[in-house]
Write a protein that holds these residues in place. Sequence first.
Motif, PDB file in Angstrom:
ATOM      1  N   UNK B 175       0.819  -1.222   0.000  1.00 17.45           N
ATOM      2  CA  UNK B 175       0.000   0.000   0.000  1.00 17.45           C
ATOM      3  C   UNK B 175       0.848   1.266   0.000  1.00 17.45           C
ATOM      4  N   UNK B 176       2.067   1.176   0.544  1.00 18.45           N
ATOM      5  CA  UNK B 176       2.915   2.372   0.561  1.00 18.45           C
ATOM      6  C   UNK B 176       3.123   2.926  -0.843  1.00 18.45           C
ATOM      7  N   UNK B 177       3.050   2.054  -1.852  1.00 19.51           N
ATOM      8  CA  UNK B 177       3.282   2.500  -3.239  1.00 19.51           C
ATOM      9  C   UNK B 177       2.101   3.269  -3.822  1.00 19.51           C
ATOM     10  N   UNK B 178       1.023   3.388  -3.066  1.00 14.52           N
ATOM     11  CA  UNK B 178      -0.187   4.003  -3.630  1.00 14.52           C
ATOM     12  C   UNK B 178       0.055   5.419  -4.131  1.00 14.52           C
ATOM     13  N   UNK B 179       1.068   6.060  -3.598  1.00 15.54           N
ATOM     14  CA  UNK B 179       1.363   7.427  -4.028  1.00 15.54           C
ATOM     15  C   UNK B 179       1.597   7.563  -5.525  1.00 15.54           C
ATOM     16  N   UNK B 180       2.017   6.469  -6.156  1.00 16.31           N
ATOM     17  CA  UNK B 180       2.236   6.531  -7.614  1.00 16.31           C
ATOM     18  C   UNK B 180       0.909   6.633  -8.364  1.00 16.31           C
ATOM     19  N   UNK B 181      -0.189   6.547  -7.641  1.00 17.25           N
ATOM     20  CA  UNK B 181      -1.509   6.573  -8.278  1.00 17.25           C
ATOM     21  C   UNK B 181      -2.357   7.728  -7.763  1.00 17.25           C
ATOM     22  N   UNK B 182      -1.722   8.632  -7.044  1.00 22.30           N
ATOM     23  CA  UNK B 182      -2.459   9.758  -6.466  1.00 22.30           C
ATOM     24  C   UNK B 182      -1.997  11.061  -7.111  1.00 22.30           C
ATOM     25  N   UNK B 183      -2.955  11.785  -7.628  1.00 22.85           N
ATOM     26  CA  UNK B 183      -2.667  13.038  -8.309  1.00 22.85           C
ATOM     27  C   UNK B 183      -2.699  14.171  -7.285  1.00 22.85           C
ATOM     28  N   UNK B 184      -1.578  14.849  -7.097  1.00 23.00           N
ATOM     29  CA  UNK B 184      -1.527  15.841  -6.020  1.00 23.00           C
ATOM     30  C   UNK B 184      -2.494  16.998  -6.217  1.00 23.00           C
ATOM     31  N   UNK B 185      -2.937  17.222  -7.429  1.00 20.89           N
ATOM     32  CA  UNK B 185      -3.824  18.358  -7.663  1.00 20.89           C
ATOM     33  C   UNK B 185      -5.304  17.986  -7.616  1.00 20.89           C
ATOM     34  N   UNK B 186      -5.651  16.856  -8.219  1.00 21.48           N
ATOM     35  CA  UNK B 186      -7.077  16.537  -8.299  1.00 21.48           C
ATOM     36  C   UNK B 186      -7.521  15.571  -7.192  1.00 21.48           C
ATOM     37  N   UNK B 187      -6.556  14.984  -6.488  1.00 17.77           N
ATOM     38  CA  UNK B 187      -6.901  14.122  -5.365  1.00 17.77           C
ATOM     39  C   UNK B 187      -6.571  14.831  -4.059  1.00 17.77           C
ATOM     40  N   UNK B 432       1.182   3.523 -23.368  1.00 19.34           N
ATOM     41  CA  UNK B 432      -0.099   3.887 -23.981  1.00 19.34           C
ATOM     42  C   UNK B 432      -1.149   4.027 -22.895  1.00 19.34           C
ATOM     43  N   UNK B 433      -2.035   4.963 -23.107  1.00 19.05           N
ATOM     44  CA  UNK B 433      -3.217   5.099 -22.250  1.00 19.05           C
ATOM     45  C   UNK B 433      -2.874   5.355 -20.783  1.00 19.05           C
ATOM     46  N   UNK B 434      -1.866   6.174 -20.550  1.00 22.33           N
ATOM     47  CA  UNK B 434      -1.611   6.616 -19.178  1.00 22.33           C
ATOM     48  C   UNK B 434      -2.086   8.055 -19.046  1.00 22.33           C
ATOM     49  N   UNK B 435      -2.515   8.407 -17.847  1.00 21.33           N
ATOM     50  CA  UNK B 435      -2.966   9.782 -17.616  1.00 21.33           C
ATOM     51  C   UNK B 435      -2.882  10.081 -16.132  1.00 21.33           C
ATOM     52  N   UNK B 436      -2.396  11.257 -15.761  1.00 20.29           N
ATOM     53  CA  UNK B 436      -2.292  11.564 -14.336  1.00 20.29           C
ATOM     54  C   UNK B 436      -3.645  11.625 -13.634  1.00 20.29           C
ATOM     55  N   UNK B 437      -4.695  11.877 -14.375  1.00 22.20           N
ATOM     56  CA  UNK B 437      -6.021  11.913 -13.753  1.00 22.20           C
ATOM     57  C   UNK B 437      -6.940  10.850 -14.356  1.00 22.20           C
ATOM     58  N   UNK B 438      -6.357   9.740 -14.775  1.00 24.42           N
ATOM     59  CA  UNK B 438      -7.147   8.682 -15.408  1.00 24.42           C
ATOM     60  C   UNK B 438      -8.174   8.091 -14.468  1.00 24.42           C
ATOM     61  N   UNK B 439      -9.177   7.501 -15.045  1.00 24.87           N
ATOM     62  CA  UNK B 439     -10.265   6.887 -14.259  1.00 24.87           C
ATOM     63  C   UNK B 439     -10.058   5.387 -14.082  1.00 24.87           C
ATOM     64  N   UNK B 440      -9.040   4.850 -14.761  1.00 24.56           N
ATOM     65  CA  UNK B 440      -8.760   3.421 -14.650  1.00 24.56           C
ATOM     66  C   UNK B 440      -7.564   3.245 -13.730  1.00 24.56           C
ATOM     67  N   UNK B 441      -7.685   2.349 -12.759  1.00 28.55           N
ATOM     68  CA  UNK B 441      -6.583   2.104 -11.824  1.00 28.55           C
ATOM     69  C   UNK B 441      -6.126   0.666 -11.996  1.00 28.55           C
TER      70      UNK B 441
END
Lengths: 771, 771
Positions: B175-187, B432-441
Amino acid sequence: MNELERVDAYWRAANYLSVGQIYLLDNPLLKEPLRPEHVKPRLLGHWGTTPGLNFCFAHLNRVIERRDQDMIYIAGPGHGGPATVAHAWLEGTYSRLYPEVSQDEAGMRRLFRQFSFPGGIPSHAAPETPGSINEGGELGYSLAHAYGAAFDNPGLVVACVVGDGEAETGALATSWHSGKFLNPETDGAVLPILHLNGYKIAGPTVLARIPEPELIKLMEGYGYRPHVVAGDDPAAVHRLMAETMDTVFDQIAEVRAGSGDRPPMIVLRTPKGWTGPKRVDGRPVEGTWRAHQVPLTGVREDAGRRAALEEWMRSYRPEELFDGDGAPAEDVAALVPKGRRRMSANPHANGGELLRPLVLPDFRGYAAEVKAPASAATEPTRVLGAFLRDVIVANPDNFRLLGPDETDSNRLSAVFEVTGRVWEAEGLETDENLAPDGRVMEVLSEHLCQGWLEGYLLTGRHGLFNSYEAFIHVVDSMFNQHAKWLEASRRIPWRRPVASLNYLLSSHVWRQDHNGFSHQDPGFLDVVVNKKATVVRVYLPPDTNTLLSVADHCLRSRDYVNVVVAGKQPVLDLLPMQDAVAHCTRGLGILPWASTDEGHEPDVVLACAGDVPTLETLAAADLLRRHLPELKVRVVNVVDLMRLQPASEHPHGLSDDAYDALFTPDKPVIFNFHGYPSLIHRLTYRRNGHDNMHVRGYKEEGTTTTPFDMVMMNDIDRFHLVIDVIDRVPGLGDRCARLRQDMADERARARAHTREHGEDLPEIRDWNWPH
Amino acid sequence: MNELERVDAYWRAANYLSVGQIYLLDNPLLKEPLRPEHVKPRLLGHWGTTPGLNFCFAHLNRVIERRDQDMIYIAGPGHGGPATVAHAWLEGTYSRLYPEVSQDEAGMRRLFRQFSFPGGIPSHAAPETPGSINEGGELGYSLAHAYGAAFDNPGLVVACVVGDGEAETGALATSWHSGKFLNPETDGAVLPILHLNGYKIAGPTVLARIPEPELIKLMEGYGYRPHVVAGDDPAAVHRLMAETMDTVFDQIAEVRAGSGDRPPMIVLRTPKGWTGPKRVDGRPVEGTWRAHQVPLTGVREDAGRRAALEEWMRSYRPEELFDGDGAPAEDVAALVPKGRRRMSANPHANGGELLRPLVLPDFRGYAAEVKAPASAATEPTRVLGAFLRDVIVANPDNFRLLGPDETDSNRLSAVFEVTGRVWEAEGLETDENLAPDGRVMEVLSEHLCQGWLEGYLLTGRHGLFNSYEAFIHVVDSMFNQHAKWLEASRRIPWRRPVASLNYLLSSHVWRQDHNGFSHQDPGFLDVVVNKKATVVRVYLPPDTNTLLSVADHCLRSRDYVNVVVAGKQPVLDLLPMQDAVAHCTRGLGILPWASTDEGHEPDVVLACAGDVPTLETLAAADLLRRHLPELKVRVVNVVDLMRLQPASEHPHGLSDDAYDALFTPDKPVIFNFHGYPSLIHRLTYRRNGHDNMHVRGYKEEGTTTTPFDMVMMNDIDRFHLVIDVIDRVPGLGDRCARLRQDMADERARARAHTREHGEDLPEIRDWNWPH
């Protein structure tokens, strides 16, 4: 060829054989141009990770040759099955175990054709793969398996390739900490090789995409000395990998000699699908997620693709790697270690070859004395602890007791009289029972307990995993995979039997009243029973002596998963040891002293399985004896749950005649069960009289309360059982309306007492048995 | 009092209330000396972690007041339930939600008495606890829940105390790695507070016992800026904690503003059972594992122990903390934030309060056109992907699609037309298909997918978790705990309904022929059905249109766990959308075009559930129509598995009359099921005619082979179903010996074909339906 050229030749040969397995039906040496019929109609397999696995194999073989190193190999990304199979074939092991897959052209054709082909072999590293102790399907367990293999194996190095996809799983993420439980002197060494190829199926991987300094810190934080090997030019990476391997094995030797340094690990960063097609249809493939499975598709149909495949395969220069007959050329064979030094033939990876039976003290010597049934109580797991203590003494280097910090809580504390918890991290004065070479392994991770134990068992040792019953679900999936491994292994003649995986589930659903709803779940049994009857056994010993007998049996058994559910709270001692052994041997039977049928056809059968349900059933029988002395009640206790199944379904299954003799074909059976009631129906629905079977058990009612309130909430209490008898024995309903009401009143009083005083019902002290 | 003195007073008050909960029945304000009857007869609860949890609460309240910070609190070591409850009571939330537990002496008495008491509240942070979204029982999920709560909640800070025991679990370690999936601006932000108190139940903890520089590297390696707060002198630790909190919240603000720095976290190292008894019977307690649960035992019985307890409680100086009537004193109340800023009253922690229904496009618009039943095929999950794509467009900030890197593999790829995979780590050109605010995790950890989604749902949002069917067992235990959370929440009036947790299990057992035995396990359904009927739903849509209808239904539902099993391979389209909706609404029904009973009593019922079993059943019906045209066959398809249960057992259960009308009370039923056959028996064993029910399903036979070989290995294939009909319909056996043999021969031919050519059976193209 010089040494690194030979390493490269071995690598190219393994890569060639891997591509061949994925693609070819025929023409294995490319003696003629590829034609459509040479190509498989359905292209399956995972190329992406395979060249990296092969690269590691080649370099580890170099180390084995140089140092005469005892080593096994765990392929974390084991879906790269072509690599592990290619390696075993190059080493000659494959052809020894599967003679039809010989080291010649015909054998190579078979090797290619069988891969991921109906009637052939799985596409992952699997039980069928020589040298493997790790299924490559579910991912996440490689490093825990590696440590389990290394424990108590001084001299052994377990090389473990960890995929960067797999590294994202929870089980793997915590496995890095296993070093705190490995003794550098009395255990072997684990060499993790974190293989960063950057992509999973479609997306990037976390560890490949953090800054390298951060990754280095992470590995140092986990307690390793990381060494980075990175690149895409084979010659350069060969040189770097060889140098790094030399450094790393020197460091392993220093750690073993007591340097106190952190152990080394390798970060290997190479392209996904390395040496495969660079681009297909103008899109990059090598180094991308497109190389994950089959990088070139439509090969059978498309001449251009066929040419590309042929070019790819010829790029390995097969004419240098195999002689005209298909056998590995001299320079390739030169890198193959001798005999048991071959990683594909190392006996640690077929642990049954090394298995020594446990030296077991006579469990009868630990018996609780039973002057009269149910007249005194002991704590079953506490007594078992004394037995396990002496098992540990008698087997100082091949038995371990594992659990998530619950050895004391589960009252197995006697083991600490002779050993401690393994602990290699820092200690404090306030610690108790820690030891660098302890036989007890405690970590708050069921994944690690299970993974370590699997690795320990598959390399020929023994163990027991004790856990809270509810939280063993944490490893449902690992249980599933291990059961499948055992089932597949049974069909493979060269896999030797290994010790069974033994679970002791204590702190069970009926005694988690104080911890509440989250701690109440007996459903692991349902997961277990879904697996093949050939490999699963479930035992519910009702008292201390039966637990001892069951434990002895489980520790002697092979190739099973044994699940034992037993309480840690005091339970009534029911059977003197001699009777307990007989009862466990039969697996179920009548408790005559609790029954009133006296050899006749009973009016009702009270069946029970599990310590608390058995107590309630006995109490109900006692109530019936007092209040309805003329009713013929038979009490049947079930220890071995699989006896309930038909003999056609499970090797332990009772014949229908024997079943009928116990349960009757037509009388009401009130079955009081430890777990969810449906499991009993599931096991008995083909039996005669199943329509007369009424099962009580856990129905997902629970909270923070007293033990007796728990049994009342789920209607398995003595009073409710008496009501069930009244409701189900023909003719009793009218006659016993008053008794029925009394029982209902008793329940209500017990409940009110619990709610008011926070206390349980007083224990029954005046059983009415006809002693 | 100055600010830190007020923080200390708040902390002392919370500690006092915590001790009171563990020990006292009465005399809550110690207005008289403790007498035996003031003390609970059974002492339960976990003191060890509690003062640390209270310490964090107090300091976070200070931050909330200073910064008007929107914040919730997750207690990883939630077995420290006394802390979370004490906090909610001090904040007044408890008394608002449970008026009988008022903020006065009588309320304090109730507060103490109810804790871990029959009829009272659990000893862990639980649904009953205001401000909690994390059960404190199983341990390991706090940090994943925290991240789930933070996603799409800009402005929110989720403070998450991680226990050092819990930190050993696999789920927490990754779980510590979750930061790679958190957008500092929109989350929002997550503030992990790793609380090192050094011990678990009995043994030391890993992270407390590695050198501090190693721990710092580990946290930096995980991507955080660690700040250490350590000590045992309260005044000194207060000062350090306050300074650190100020620094940390400044850093959080900077990260949010786009500084690009790593987010902060706190390492808090304080004694276990801090401020509790230092020694008992000469043995150290504070700072050791002996402080884990109840540090002073035998208090009711032993006057000396009672005096020690009284001394301990009075050391908090309750007379300063509560007024004469028991209400929090002014200095304590001063640290309580206002209204929704109170962490115990923050609506994010009762997410149903914030829940907005999804804006759902009309699923009928995605329908597969069905000109005639079973005349064309579509890939159900591919079509569902288009629907989900538009769900994502319409709900840009409160819907997420999660899975372990299988969105493409499960053919939901249409979603990538409008969004990407969330990715905050480094990117490459080949991605492909990466986005900092993507809806797919996507992360290769079912634990993270589940934990994030639970956190997201419990804070009032929506989502869908897609996974390979076999590997969803990785989160069996998390499912269990979430189902228990929902069940308990249903009984708590102030908990508002949240969106259901939706599983889409694709890549299922019948289509993992190529991945082999390790990928073949339909047993998750058995785990699910063990939970309360009030919270679980299982759907097996047989084709594309039924999948769309089911998905729409699930996304609208509340407080359930919905499990949907649906294939990704092409399946025949059976029902036009209008019929599909009707079929799903009924949950099961006759397929008249496949049946030959024409409204009459049938000779046999062919029932089916699941896409592949349904196909085989239809093929069997087709064979019977050709070969035995006079036989009256009824085909019944089941979408909603819970319809099979009696109405008394499940809210979806059919009445017995309705069941008999479909399945007949006495005719043979051949039920072809997706999962293990026992589940169908389990659901139907109380039904009329259960003895005539013969269930086919997965019987744990599998390997790497073709799809049709898989169905043959498990006897669910069309030919075997015809044989079953011949064997079970009275009178057919003799008459149809030839047909029976033909079917057996067909199977043998299909098997030989597969083994020889690696190919499947050709598809049926000439169905014999009377269109």
